[in-house]
Design an enzyme around this catalytic site. Structure first.
Site, mmCIF file in Angstrom:
data_model
loop_
_atom_site.group_PDB
_atom_site.id
_atom_site.type_symbol
_atom_site.label_atom_id
_atom_site.label_comp_id
_atom_site.label_asym_id
_atom_site.label_seq_id
_atom_site.Cartn_x
_atom_site.Cartn_y
_atom_site.Cartn_z
ATOM 1 N N TYR A 143 0.816 -1.213 0.000
ATOM 2 C CA TYR A 143 0.000 0.000 0.000
ATOM 3 C C TYR A 143 0.856 1.272 0.000
ATOM 4 C CZ TYR A 143 -4.051 -2.780 1.657
ATOM 5 O OH TYR A 143 -5.073 -3.672 1.800
ATOM 6 N N GLU A 193 -6.337 -11.488 -6.328
ATOM 7 C CA GLU A 193 -6.677 -10.252 -6.992
ATOM 8 C C GLU A 193 -5.998 -10.274 -8.347
ATOM 9 O OE1 GLU A 193 -5.740 -7.126 -4.233
ATOM 10 O OE2 GLU A 193 -7.597 -7.547 -3.172
ATOM 11 N N ARG A 223 -2.668 -10.008 1.160
ATOM 12 C CA ARG A 223 -1.932 -8.755 1.393
ATOM 13 C C ARG A 223 -2.836 -7.543 1.249
ATOM 14 N NH1 ARG A 223 3.867 -9.139 1.614
ATOM 15 N NH2 ARG A 223 3.989 -6.918 1.175
ATOM 16 N N ASP A 224 -4.055 -7.759 0.842
ATOM 17 C CA ASP A 224 -5.013 -6.651 0.764
ATOM 18 C C ASP A 224 -6.129 -6.873 1.784
ATOM 19 O OD1 ASP A 224 -6.080 -4.306 -0.208
ATOM 20 O OD2 ASP A 224 -7.020 -5.225 -1.959
ATOM 21 N N PHE A 225 -5.906 -7.767 2.716
ATOM 22 C CA PHE A 225 -6.973 -8.184 3.624
ATOM 23 C C PHE A 225 -7.377 -7.063 4.578
ATOM 24 C CE2 PHE A 225 -8.590 -10.109 7.467
ATOM 25 C CZ PHE A 225 -9.443 -11.100 7.011
#
Lengths: 462, 336, 111
Positions: free
Chosen positions: B288, C52, C69-71
């Site tokens: 991110y 994803e 990793r986007d949880f």
């Protein structure tokens, strides 16, 4: 936690008293020790079985079968693998010349023309096709361009154009391109050799063995034998040590009893590998009798035995059919289709039209697009499904299904659609051949030749 | 006497210079779950853990760099003392029967108040009642709401500009709010929606970028960078040429000749040609947050999963992968 | 491993791959049985929040990243509440249960 288990589809082979278990859908091979063989014999008829209610003395062995996926949850049914659609191209076969200077008696391509007038691939179309292969190869780092015919050396300008364009496109895309060429050998010159070696084109020469066998099968248009010319070409090709040359043998049933001498003759000429194909029954007189089929198996089986004997002396008998089969058994890859046709593998004819494979060129139902608009995935899928449909049920009952997947599309089309023969004419031979391969494989494992098998297995990876 | 003092001044200057250089130190703050982890930019080691309740989101720095304010669970505001490395105060904007959710937060240049875009929800008679978001000015010492202004439904991320005389709030469009008078007023809308700009400027790195709030946006055709000069309030739109990359967050190099973006790859953007210079796979996976060392020599990507990868900015080779205690949301740099 | 009987010997690569896979599955199953919190019987031994992907012909081409990793970015803010715990309303403490998805997924308890 009282899960019920059933035996996965398997086949037990026994050679020299040693039991080898073949997992039919996994293409897995396990050697059983005495205890395992006894437990299997006792528990095979009992299914479904509840593992944690089995006697403690048998349970560790049954657990081992479960870990090997030979005992599977009773209700688990494996779906038939479906070929993927829209795969990127990895191999393109160019019909460089739909024409030939020979008139082989068993030719499936009607004298190399694939029906219709003799014609050559225009170099501009060759370039487009070569570039198309590289452009549409997705994430493949390496692609294969096959220069085919007819006799491709009748059209050197297109051969040169295709190779040049593929190399240019591959260089720009950071990819590698492999070339292979199948020729009758009669038009090979020093200039041709120099070109093929410079571009590392791997060459297969169609040779059927000793002069009388070869000339009976492969006359020139004028009717004389082609052996001498082919052998001259072969000698030129073998003059350079850089590229291996394979002999591609096609034999009609009447010559199947001559396999050993054909093989030995060709090895004697210095070729690096020999692959033997039974001629397709393009006419009914090429359909074998039971005795002839027996002779074919005896020929292959004899070569397999010689292969084993040679390994014992530290040599590898270069019999392509067996090496390819052993490689597939080694990897144990379960196929979703019998070959790559339509799944990354296509053929292009002289008009720039795509066909499912090189042997089906000119067969309208298997035309699946053209260079202008690209291959049509729905047409490819339709072809593959139509070819697979009649064999789905009988194959689902066959233990050899994962290694065979129904056999050659062209051969099936020819037998069932053109000749109207019943399904399954070659199944018996295929099963015996695969069983022989498993047997050779198990023997090589038992005699400590795993390292050799690893090297042979690498063939199936490329 | 004069001579001595002159020497004294020169010595002091020299010492000052040396000590200034020695003390120009980067610390990176990994905004995790229930913890902020501190990475020393010299050694790239984790040097401190700062427990902070909840899943953490926005971060804002006090003007004197003493405190980092970090929002958590969209309703808490932690005040982190960067000297003591601990949370010294936590404000909760929920209460009085209302759940409140912070979707934009910035500390005002006076360091005493902060602006937040807050949406509120309650239940009345079994029915959920949701109020439009409001721009609220909070007293950071007491948590008291000093004043509010109703915002359009889409308003979320915000930044203070022009020395605190304006606040820009970003939703589908960018709303310029004049906060210089007692009554806050929406004075101008900078259109984005009609330009098909899709903008998620959660990661905007205003202080690392030298006072420029910057994030990437997407149109159906391209990726662009939208930059807001906090000092002047000027908005600069830089559409990039070429097939867009995917990036959650983008940051400038210190010389502003380049920008770095991250999602699944580390992307380098050449700002002179406005093109993508290189795309490097980050083998740890999706990230991110991104940051750059103050000398421009190293690029840090992390959050998403629980890793921080330090790249050599020149070779784009990974120098180090740090395993963090938790998954994370962002990575901030404070240079002391 | 010592309680396992070596009564079958894998001969080809596929058979060896199956044996290796079986070992991995058993290790995972053992891990699930260690210490509190106990996992309900029949629970999956594999944690996969999904993938994803990038369907567009743009970078990252053919991307397929583990969504683990986007949880937390999705969970806390409720981006995809059907797939992950809803951190705004029903599971505000999702980060406490499972601060590090790759490490702590066994501790996730939500429905």
């Amino acid at each position: 936690m009282s899960a019920t288990y059933a035996w996965a589809d398997h086949r037990l082979f026994r050679w020299d008293g040693e039991p080898v278990l073949y997992g039919v859908d996994d293409v897995s091979l396990f050697h059983l020790d005495r205890e395992a063989a006894e437990v299997l014999a006792r528990w095979r008829p009992a299914e479904p079985l509840v593992l944690d209610q089995t006697p403690p003395q048998d349970r560790p062995v049954l657990e081992a079968f479960r870990r090997a996926r030979l005992l599977v949850p009773a209700r688990a049914r494996r779906p038939r693998p479906r070929p993927p659609a829209g795969t990127p191209l990895s191999t393109l076969v160019l019909e460089v010349a739909q024409d030939c200077n020979l008139a082989c008696r068993y030719c499936y391509a009607d004298g190399g023309t694939y029906h219709g007038a003799p014609r050559l691939l225009p170099p501009a179309v060759a370039r487009r096709a070569a570039r198309y292969l590289v452009d549409r190869s997705g994430s493949h780092g390496e692609v294969t361009l096959v220069l085919f015919g007819g006799e491709p050396l009748l059209n050197l300008p297109a051969v040169r154009a295709a190779v040049d364009e593929a190399e240019t496109a591959a260089r720009a895309a950071g990819k590698r391109v492999r070339f292979s060429l199948t020729t009758n050998g009669t038009l090979v010159t020093e200039e041709v050799c120099e070109f093929l070696h410079r571009h590392r084109v791997s060459v297969s020469v169609s040779l059927d063995g000793p002069p009388e066998v070869h000339d009976a099968n492969r006359p020139t248009r004028g009717g004389s034998g082609s052996y001498r010319a082919a052998r001259r070409g072969l000698a030129l090709l073998l003059g350079s040590p850089r590229a291996p040359v394979a002999a591609r043998v096609t034999l009609p049933p009447a010559q199947w009893d001559r396999i050993p001498e054909v093989f030995d003759h060709l090895i004697g000429l210095g070729v690096h590998e020999v692959g033997i194909a039974p001629a397709s029954p393009v006419t009914r007189d090429l359909l074998p009798t039971a005795e002839q089929e027996e002779a074919l198996f005896a020929g292959f089986s004899g070569l397999a035995n010689r292969f084993l004997a040679a390994v014992g002396k530290g040599e590898v008998l270069p019999f392509s059919n067996l090496l390819d089969l052993l490689a597939r058994i080694h990897l144990g890859a379960s196929r979703s289709a019998p070959c790559g046709a339509g799944l990354g593998y296509l053929a292009v004819d002289t008009e720039g039209r795509f066909f499912l494979c090189h042997r089906l060129v000119g067969e309208e139902p298997f035309r699946v697009g053209d260079l202008d608009s690209g291959p049509r995935p729905e047409a490819i899928r339709g072809c593959l499904e139509a070819l697979a449909a009649p064999r789905e049920e009988p194959c689902s009952r066959c233990w050899a299904r994962a290694l065979c997947r129904g056999g050659c599309h062209y051969e099936n089309h020819l037998r069932e659609t053109v000749l109207g023969l019943p399904f399954g004419g070659t199944c018996g031979f295929v099963r015996r051949w695969i069983e022989l391969g498993i047997r050779v494989y198990a023997r090589l494992c038992a005699s400590g030749h795993e390292e050799l098998l690893g090297r042979i297995g690498a063939r199936a990876r490329c | 006497m004069r001579r001595t003092s002159l020497i004294g001044v020169v010595t002091a200057l020299a010492v000052g210079l040396v000590s200034f250089q020695a003390s120009a130190k980067d610390l990176f703050y990994y905004i995790g779950n229930g913890v902020i982890q501190v990475i020393d930019g010299d050694t790239d080691d984790i040097v401190a853990d700062i427990p902070a309740e909840g899943w953490l989101r926005e971060s804002a720095l006090s003007p004197d760099k003493r405190y980092l304010y970090v929002t958590a669970r969209r309703h808490l505001i932690h005040k982190v003392d960067l000297k003591a490395n601990k949370v010294v105060q936590t404000l909760d904007v929920s209460g009085g029967g209302w759940d409140r959710f912070i979707y934009g937060f910035d500390v005002a240049p006076d360091g005493k108040t902060a602006y937040a875009s807050i949406r509120a929800r309650t239940t009345e008679g079994g029915e959920v009642v949701v109020k439009p978001p409001r721009l609220s000015q909070l007293d950071l010492a007491t948590g008291k709401v000093l004043r509010t202004l109703e915002l359009p439904w889409d308003a979320a991320t915000l930044t203070t500009v022009r020395d605190g005389r304006m606040v820009y709030v970003i939703g589908k469009d960018l709303y310029k709010i004049d906060v210089s008078d007692d009554q806050m007023r929406l004075v101008e809308t900078y259109p984005m929606y009609e330009k098909q700009m899709n903008f998620l400027p959660f990661w905007n790195y205003a202080w690392e970028n030298g006072g420029v709030f910057m994030a990437n946006y997407y149109t159906p055709e391209l990726m662009g960078l939208l930059a807001i000069d906090k000092k002047t309030g000027e908005i600069r739109d830089t559409p990039l040429n070429g097939i867009p990359v995917f990036a959650y967050s983008v940051i400038y190099s210190p010389d502003k000749k380049k920008a770095y973006g991250v999602m699944d790859e580390l992307n380098v953007i050449d700002l002179e040609t406005k093109t993508y210079e290189s795309i490097t796979v980050n083998h740890q996976g999706t990230c991110y947050g991104i940051n750059v060392s103050s000398d421009g020599s190293k690029v840090y990507v992390g959050g998403g999963g629980s890793t921080v990868t330090v790249f050599d900015a020149r070779t784009l080779r990974p120098l180090k992968v740090l395993q963090m205690a938790t998954d994370g949301m962002d990575l901030r740099r404070v240079t002391f | 491993m010592s309680d396992k009987k070596a009564v079958l010997k894998a001969l080809n690569e596929k058979a060896r791959a199956i044996e290796t896979l079986a070992e991995g599955e058993e290790e995972s199953a053992r891990a699930l049985q260690e210490g509190p919190p106990g996992m309900p019987a029949g629970c999956t031994t594999v944690f996969d929040t999904g993938w994803e992907t990038n369907p567009r012909p743009t970078y990252p081409v053919g991307n397929c990243q583990a969504s683990a990793r986007d949880f937390h970015g999705c969970a806390g803010d409720c981006w995809w509440p059907a797939q992950v715990p809803d951190g705004l309303t029903n599971h505000p403490d999702v980060d406490k249960q499972c601060p590090n998805v790759a490490r702590d997924w066994r501790k996730l308890q939500y429905d």
